[in-house]
Design a protein around this motif. Sequence first.
Motif, PDB file in Angstrom:
ATOM      1  N   LEU A 244      -6.718  -5.914  12.291  1.00 51.53           N
ATOM      2  CA  LEU A 244      -5.972  -6.821  11.479  1.00 51.53           C
ATOM      3  C   LEU A 244      -4.783  -6.625  10.925  1.00 51.53           C
ATOM      4  CD1 LEU A 244      -7.809 -10.070  11.970  1.00 51.53           C
ATOM      5  CD2 LEU A 244      -6.334  -8.951  13.761  1.00 51.53           C
ATOM      6  N   ASN A 245      -4.732  -4.935  10.170  1.00 56.89           N
ATOM      7  CA  ASN A 245      -4.297  -5.044   8.871  1.00 56.89           C
ATOM      8  C   ASN A 245      -3.491  -3.646   9.556  1.00 56.89           C
ATOM      9  OD1 ASN A 245      -5.006  -7.236   6.802  1.00 56.89           O
ATOM     10  ND2 ASN A 245      -6.210  -5.883   5.913  1.00 56.89           N
ATOM     11  N   LEU A 246      -4.150  -3.249   9.864  1.00 52.43           N
ATOM     12  CA  LEU A 246      -3.207  -1.979  11.128  1.00 52.43           C
ATOM     13  C   LEU A 246      -1.908  -2.284  10.869  1.00 52.43           C
ATOM     14  CD1 LEU A 246      -5.650  -0.473  12.778  1.00 52.43           C
ATOM     15  CD2 LEU A 246      -5.584   0.424  11.036  1.00 52.43           C
ATOM     16  N   PRO A 247      -0.854  -3.091  12.113  1.00 48.55           N
ATOM     17  CA  PRO A 247       0.268  -3.034  12.016  1.00 48.55           C
ATOM     18  C   PRO A 247       1.236  -3.500  10.809  1.00 48.55           C
ATOM     19  CG  PRO A 247      -0.226  -5.006  12.442  1.00 48.55           C
ATOM     20  CD  PRO A 247      -1.746  -3.504  12.782  1.00 48.55           C
ATOM     21  N   HIS A 248       0.900  -3.367   9.709  1.00 46.26           N
ATOM     22  CA  HIS A 248       0.858  -4.544   8.724  1.00 46.26           C
ATOM     23  C   HIS A 248       0.879  -3.513   7.527  1.00 46.26           C
ATOM     24  CE1 HIS A 248       1.053  -8.159  10.223  1.00 46.26           C
ATOM     25  NE2 HIS A 248      -0.359  -8.390  10.664  1.00 46.26           N
ATOM     26  N   TYR A 249       0.857  -1.570   7.512  1.00 42.77           N
ATOM     27  CA  TYR A 249       0.807  -0.718   6.727  1.00 42.77           C
ATOM     28  C   TYR A 249       2.334  -0.347   6.843  1.00 42.77           C
ATOM     29  CZ  TYR A 249      -3.889  -1.284   5.570  1.00 42.77           C
ATOM     30  OH  TYR A 249      -5.351  -1.862   4.882  1.00 42.77           O
ATOM     31  N   PRO A 250       2.568   0.572   5.346  1.00 47.75           N
ATOM     32  CA  PRO A 250       3.429   1.171   6.001  1.00 47.75           C
ATOM     33  C   PRO A 250       4.101   2.179   7.231  1.00 47.75           C
ATOM     34  CG  PRO A 250       2.965   0.768   3.774  1.00 47.75           C
ATOM     35  CD  PRO A 250       2.400   0.281   4.479  1.00 47.75           C
TER      36      PRO A 250
ATOM     37  N   ALA B 278       0.958  -1.268  -0.186  1.00 46.61           N
ATOM     38  CA  ALA B 278      -0.352   0.179   0.145  1.00 46.61           C
ATOM     39  C   ALA B 278       1.019   1.334   0.098  1.00 46.61           C
ATOM     40  CB  ALA B 278      -0.925   0.039   1.598  1.00 46.61           C
ATOM     41  N   TYR B 279       0.115   2.642  -0.448  1.00 44.96           N
ATOM     42  CA  TYR B 279       1.424   3.378  -0.600  1.00 44.96           C
ATOM     43  C   TYR B 279       0.431   4.531  -0.881  1.00 44.96           C
ATOM     44  CZ  TYR B 279       0.429   3.644  -5.947  1.00 44.96           C
ATOM     45  OH  TYR B 279      -0.714   3.892  -6.612  1.00 44.96           O
ATOM     46  N   GLY B 280       0.492   5.798  -0.154  1.00 41.40           N
ATOM     47  CA  GLY B 280      -0.201   7.353  -0.563  1.00 41.40           C
ATOM     48  C   GLY B 280      -2.118   7.064   0.046  1.00 41.40           C
ATOM     49  N   ASP B 281      -2.133   7.779   0.342  1.00 43.29           N
ATOM     50  CA  ASP B 281      -4.066   8.088   0.801  1.00 43.29           C
ATOM     51  C   ASP B 281      -4.716   6.396   0.274  1.00 43.29           C
ATOM     52  OD1 ASP B 281      -3.725  10.584   1.639  1.00 43.29           O
ATOM     53  OD2 ASP B 281      -4.317  10.722  -0.834  1.00 43.29           O
ATOM     54  N   THR B 282      -4.835   5.852   1.829  1.00 43.28           N
ATOM     55  CA  THR B 282      -5.979   4.515   1.749  1.00 43.28           C
ATOM     56  C   THR B 282      -6.306   3.834   2.287  1.00 43.28           C
ATOM     57  OG1 THR B 282      -3.192   3.799   1.638  1.00 43.28           O
ATOM     58  CG2 THR B 282      -4.349   1.566   1.954  1.00 43.28           C
TER      59      THR B 282
ATOM     60  N   ARG C  80       0.720   4.450   7.465  1.00 44.56           N
ATOM     61  CA  ARG C  80       0.069   4.280   8.720  1.00 44.56           C
ATOM     62  C   ARG C  80      -0.318   5.649  10.183  1.00 44.56           C
ATOM     63  NH1 ARG C  80       3.052   0.676  12.128  1.00 44.56           N
ATOM     64  NH2 ARG C  80       4.624   1.489  10.817  1.00 44.56           N
ATOM     65  N   ALA C  81       0.781   7.300   8.775  1.00 42.36           N
ATOM     66  CA  ALA C  81       0.392   8.407   9.217  1.00 42.36           C
ATOM     67  C   ALA C  81      -0.105   9.758   8.944  1.00 42.36           C
ATOM     68  CB  ALA C  81       2.280   8.569   9.242  1.00 42.36           C
ATOM     69  N   GLY C  82      -1.433   9.015   9.486  1.00 39.83           N
ATOM     70  CA  GLY C  82      -2.434   9.986   8.807  1.00 39.83           C
ATOM     71  C   GLY C  82      -3.554   9.919   7.309  1.00 39.83           C
ATOM     72  N   ARG C  83      -2.845   8.519   6.831  1.00 36.50           N
ATOM     73  CA  ARG C  83      -3.423   8.850   5.013  1.00 36.50           C
ATOM     74  C   ARG C  83      -3.933   7.215   4.990  1.00 36.50           C
ATOM     75  NH1 ARG C  83       0.979   9.895   0.934  1.00 36.50           N
ATOM     76  NH2 ARG C  83      -0.210  10.634  -0.187  1.00 36.50           N
ATOM     77  N   LEU C  84      -4.453   6.904   6.493  1.00 38.15           N
ATOM     78  CA  LEU C  84      -5.433   5.256   5.945  1.00 38.15           C
ATOM     79  C   LEU C  84      -6.905   5.997   6.486  1.00 38.15           C
ATOM     80  CD1 LEU C  84      -5.197   2.769   5.550  1.00 38.15           C
ATOM     81  CD2 LEU C  84      -4.850   2.230   7.977  1.00 38.15           C
TER      82      LEU C  84
ATOM     83  N   ALA D 147      -5.358   6.674  12.026  1.00 31.58           N
ATOM     84  CA  ALA D 147      -6.329   6.580  11.034  1.00 31.58           C
ATOM     85  C   ALA D 147      -7.395   7.308  11.345  1.00 31.58           C
ATOM     86  CB  ALA D 147      -6.406   4.316  11.185  1.00 31.58           C
ATOM     87  N   ASP D 148      -8.491   7.499  10.320  1.00 27.30           N
ATOM     88  CA  ASP D 148     -10.187   7.669  10.174  1.00 27.30           C
ATOM     89  C   ASP D 148     -10.573   6.846   9.391  1.00 27.30           C
ATOM     90  OD1 ASP D 148     -12.115   8.901   9.389  1.00 27.30           O
ATOM     91  OD2 ASP D 148     -12.024   9.188   7.713  1.00 27.30           O
ATOM     92  N   LEU D 149     -10.904   5.990  11.277  1.00 25.11           N
ATOM     93  CA  LEU D 149     -12.326   4.725  10.712  1.00 25.11           C
ATOM     94  C   LEU D 149     -13.458   5.013  10.996  1.00 25.11           C
ATOM     95  CD1 LEU D 149      -9.563   2.359  13.282  1.00 25.11           C
ATOM     96  CD2 LEU D 149      -9.601   2.655  10.486  1.00 25.11           C
ATOM     97  N   ARG D 150     -14.354   4.205  10.301  1.00 17.44           N
ATOM     98  CA  ARG D 150     -15.500   5.032  10.430  1.00 17.44           C
ATOM     99  C   ARG D 150     -16.589   4.223   9.566  1.00 17.44           C
ATOM    100  NH1 ARG D 150     -15.089   8.925   4.876  1.00 17.44           N
ATOM    101  NH2 ARG D 150     -13.682   9.782   5.774  1.00 17.44           N
ATOM    102  N   ALA D 151     -18.421   4.498   9.608  1.00 17.29           N
ATOM    103  CA  ALA D 151     -19.145   3.420   9.134  1.00 17.29           C
ATOM    104  C   ALA D 151     -19.231   3.548   8.437  1.00 17.29           C
ATOM    105  CB  ALA D 151     -20.431   3.545  10.721  1.00 17.29           C
ATOM    106  N   GLY D 152     -19.250   2.690   7.008  1.00 12.78           N
ATOM    107  CA  GLY D 152     -19.924   2.723   6.117  1.00 12.78           C
ATOM    108  C   GLY D 152     -20.280   1.198   5.439  1.00 12.78           C
TER     109      GLY D 152
END
Length: 196
Positions: A33-39, A20-24, A43-47, A71-76
């Motif tokens: 479960l994927n959160l620790p595996h992103y670059p 993953a790269y950029g805005d993800t 993880r610094a505000g682009r997820l 991360a911006d984690l939202r219902a959808g």
Amino acid sequence: MAAAERRMFPDVRPRLCALAYGDTLEVAVGTGLNLPHYPAGVRAGRLTGIEWSPGMLDVARRRALDLGVDADLRAGDAQALDLPDASYDTVVCTFSLCAITDHEAALAEMVRVLRPGGLLLLADHVESTAWPIRVAQAAAEIVSVPLQGEHFRRRPMVWVEENDLLVEQHERSRRGVIEWVVARPRNEERSTERAR
């Protein structure tokens, strides 16, 4: 899920999410479960993570806080993303399309929100390449689909091929039960090349 992953496919999430790269955008982020595996850059505000289950979303938010993931984690709803077209560089969905009612609508939405040249990262358990396992999967679906909406024989890769996405990486393992794919929409790839 964690126990099954450790035994059957311990490397899929780390390998896929590392791309993953950029805005993800992660569709069906679940419990995170994927959160620790992103670059680190992601993880610094682009997820952004979308999840329909409030309970799972609460767990994902706690996990993000514990890991220091911004991360911006939202219902959808994966089938109708409340997001603008062409707004993400990467879209990720792991081990969730099997439980989304209209998985093809969800895949179309993922492609819709990708920017030109964007990357689609998918992983799931799918119909096995071994016939005894396929028989067992078909039998399991007699119960799992009506009770939990869980499908064992879907193949997101078929949708990717039918919709003419450019497959950059593809792998099946564990007697074909685990499949992951890295793809880009071809029309977006061509528009990116023209812009260069």
